[in-house]
Design an enzyme around this catalytic site. Structure first.
Site, PDB file in Angstrom:
ATOM      1  N   CYS A  32      42.486 -32.765  -5.352  1.00 40.80           N
ATOM      2  CA  CYS A  32      41.567 -33.516  -4.479  1.00 40.80           C
ATOM      3  C   CYS A  32      40.762 -32.559  -3.607  1.00 40.80           C
ATOM      4  O   CYS A  32      40.095 -32.986  -2.673  1.00 40.80           O
ATOM      5  CB  CYS A  32      42.331 -34.527  -3.628  1.00 40.80           C
TER       6      CYS A  32
ATOM      7  N   CYS B 240      31.948 -53.350   5.848  1.00 37.50           N
ATOM      8  CA  CYS B 240      31.855 -52.007   5.267  1.00 37.50           C
ATOM      9  C   CYS B 240      31.638 -52.132   3.763  1.00 37.50           C
ATOM     10  O   CYS B 240      32.449 -52.747   3.065  1.00 37.50           O
ATOM     11  CB  CYS B 240      33.131 -51.217   5.558  1.00 37.50           C
TER      12      CYS B 240
ATOM     13  N   CYS C 212      31.004 -42.165   5.313  1.00 34.22           N
ATOM     14  CA  CYS C 212      30.317 -41.755   4.075  1.00 34.22           C
ATOM     15  C   CYS C 212      29.358 -40.603   4.381  1.00 34.22           C
ATOM     16  O   CYS C 212      28.813 -40.528   5.473  1.00 34.22           O
ATOM     17  CB  CYS C 212      29.509 -42.916   3.493  1.00 34.22           C
TER      18      CYS C 212
ATOM     19  N   CYS D  64      28.151 -43.705  11.618  1.00 30.54           N
ATOM     20  CA  CYS D  64      29.551 -43.711  11.169  1.00 30.54           C
ATOM     21  C   CYS D  64      29.845 -42.441  10.375  1.00 30.54           C
ATOM     22  O   CYS D  64      29.003 -41.967   9.634  1.00 30.54           O
ATOM     23  CB  CYS D  64      29.779 -44.951  10.308  1.00 30.54           C
TER      24      CYS D  64
ATOM     25  N   CYS E 225      23.771 -48.997   4.075  1.00 33.50           N
ATOM     26  CA  CYS E 225      24.645 -49.355   5.199  1.00 33.50           C
ATOM     27  C   CYS E 225      23.883 -49.252   6.521  1.00 33.50           C
ATOM     28  O   CYS E 225      23.276 -48.217   6.808  1.00 33.50           O
ATOM     29  CB  CYS E 225      25.856 -48.423   5.228  1.00 33.50           C
TER      30      CYS E 225
ATOM     31  N   TYR F 211      55.558 -33.111  -6.973  1.00 35.13           N
ATOM     32  CA  TYR F 211      54.884 -33.826  -5.868  1.00 35.13           C
ATOM     33  C   TYR F 211      54.662 -35.278  -6.300  1.00 35.13           C
ATOM     34  O   TYR F 211      53.555 -35.803  -6.239  1.00 35.13           O
ATOM     35  CB  TYR F 211      53.502 -33.220  -5.535  1.00 35.13           C
TER      36      TYR F 211
END
Length: 466
Positions: free
Chosen positions: A421, A172, A91, A88, A82, A325
């Site tokens: 997560c 992107c 990532c 940015c 990239c 959830y």
């Protein structure tokens, strides 16, 4: 008496340079090393590397630094493809070969268990991370901020690393090509009509953000223009131009957010043209996605993640399953064909309305959804004679609520499937449940290649003493 003075420890100062060997990757993808026994975090450094670091922040318990020179590079270091990777903040791991990203993500899960639990981690089954064949162009949704360049043209992109300056992004490489194309054309349309761009510092202007979502299986695209006020000059002309130049756009929405906040969406949403939703398909299940509906960002890996949930639940057709959830009911519907009955709950009423709609559309008579907390519904259902055999939970990054975990300990389902997560909160929650449950295995899944994020499915089994 001539007492020897104790030597004061060497203190780092901001701006100081020093050599460092990187021992591991941190949870945010940064290199971690130790200088005079104090931990140092270095973004961009990789395990095994010998680097010269300049201190940028010095705290009593840790320091941060930036690479001045790499003396010995990792064999897994690659050139990030990239062009704006260094500027940015999207990532964190493009400079690490993908096969090694998968190994490091498994290691991040292991580190979290070592730090936050009393388990003998070396005896646990932590499986190899499930990755992607093509770890690029996987995101189905983009949220690009709008600003103006120094020359005055409209730009769309993401905020830079640790700054509120927008880095313009034309293409992107982790986004689906349709989101890149759509954002680029909408940006040009806004420029054609000389639309006023929101200025965060002055809190003036109209358009703040272009949000684009694509259905991978259907090809349908949704565009959301997030504006600071309800009025949007040239609204009709902008809509017509989008429809003419982007026939794949099936839904054009305006969302109003005038607050001083980094949250993208405001409370008010208006339909400008087309449908209010777009369609997406996962496996045999189709979903209607409204502008603010939560939906996994990587459809290809979501199928793998949900298949792992199904595997961990070990359903035979006789089990009562609770999807806590539950959001719009995706996981519950994924496992419904293997269960006797599925019940789901969520505190967000709109999500439950969507879940009911989705279950009805697919003729899932064995799936029911209610609004409220698991802490309320699980004891109530148990009293009424519905004792779940399997509870599946997919909590936010903060992990499970302590009252929810207390409820699990009381209700005692035979199997508990935890979709995480955040490895740190996963580890803490597994420790909380360790008296009653043993961890059968943990399966990491790479939902966000090139970033430091790692998801995991943990299968817990009720101990026989219970």
């Amino acid at each position: 008496m001539n007492q020897q003075k104790k030597q004061a420890p060497v203190e780092l100062k901001v701006g100081q340079t020093f050599p460092l060997t990187i021992k591991r990757l941190g949870i945010n993808g940064e290199g971690v090393g130790y200088f005079k026994k104090k931990v140092v975090f270095v973004p961009g450094a990789l395990p095994g590397e010998e680097v010269v670091v300049q201190a940028t922040k010095v705290q009593p318990k840790f320091s941060e630094g930036r690479i001045k020179k790499i003396r010995k590079a990792s064999e897994h270091r690659v050139a990030p493809p990239c062009p704006v990777y260094e500027q940015c903040g999207g990532c964190q791991l493009q400079h690490l070969a993908y096969s090694q990203q998968l190994r490091e993500k498994r290691d991040i899960v292991i580190q979290s268990l070592e730090r936050h639990t009393k388990f003998k981690v070396e005896n646990m089954e932590i499986k190899e991370t499930i990755g992607m064949d093509n770890p690029w162009n996987y995101r189905n949704k983009s949220q690009f901020q709008i600003g103006r360049s120094q020359s005055g043209s409209i730009i769309a992109g993401l905020y830079g690393l640790d700054s509120h300056d927008i880095v313009p992004i034309k293409d992107c490489i982790v986004q689906h090509p349709a989101t890149n194309k759509t954002t680029g054309i909408v940006r040009r349309i806004l420029e054609d009509f000389n639309v006023s761009v929101y200025n965060e510092r002055k809190r003036k202007g109209d358009v703040r953000t272009i949000v684009t979502r694509v259905g991978f299986e259907t090809g349908e695209v949704q565009v959301v223009l997030v504006t600071a006020k309800e009025t949007l000059p040239h609204k009709e002309e902008i809509v017509k131009a989008i429809q003419k130049r982007l026939p794949e756009v099936k839904s054009i929405i305006q969302n109003v957010n005038g607050a001083k906040t980094s949250v993208i969406f405001g409370e008010k949403t208006k339909q400008l043209a087309g449908k209010t939703v777009i369609q997406e398909v996962l496996g045999d299940v189709s979903f209607e996605l409204s502008a603010r509906a939560f939906f996994q960002l990587n459809p290809e890996q979501t199928v793998k993640l949900y298949d792992e949930v199904k595997k961990a639940a070990q359903l035979t057709g006789k089990e009562k399953v609770v999807d806590a959830y539950c959001g719009v009911g995706t996981i519950g519907m994924w496992v419904a064909d293997g269960a006797k009955e599925v019940r789901g709950m969520d505190v967000i009423k709109e999500s439950i309305d969507d879940a009911k709609k989705n279950a009805k559309k697919h003729g899932m008579a064995n799936a029911t959804y209610v609004t409220g907390t698991a802490e309320h519904w699980l004891p109530k259902w148990t009293k009424e004679g519905f004792r779940p055999d399997v509870v599946i939970v997919d909590p936010p990054r903060t992990g499970c609520d302590s009252t929810f975990l207390d409820t699990i300990k009381k209700v005692k389902p035979k199997r508990f499937v935890y979709v995480s997560c955040n490895p740190s909160t996963l580890a803490k929650d597994l420790q909380t449940l360790s008296k009653d449950y043993r961890v059968d295995y943990i399966q990491p899944v790479d939902m966000f290649p090139q970033t430091a994020h790692v998801e995991a499915v943990a299968r817990l089994v009720l101990k026989s003493s219970n």
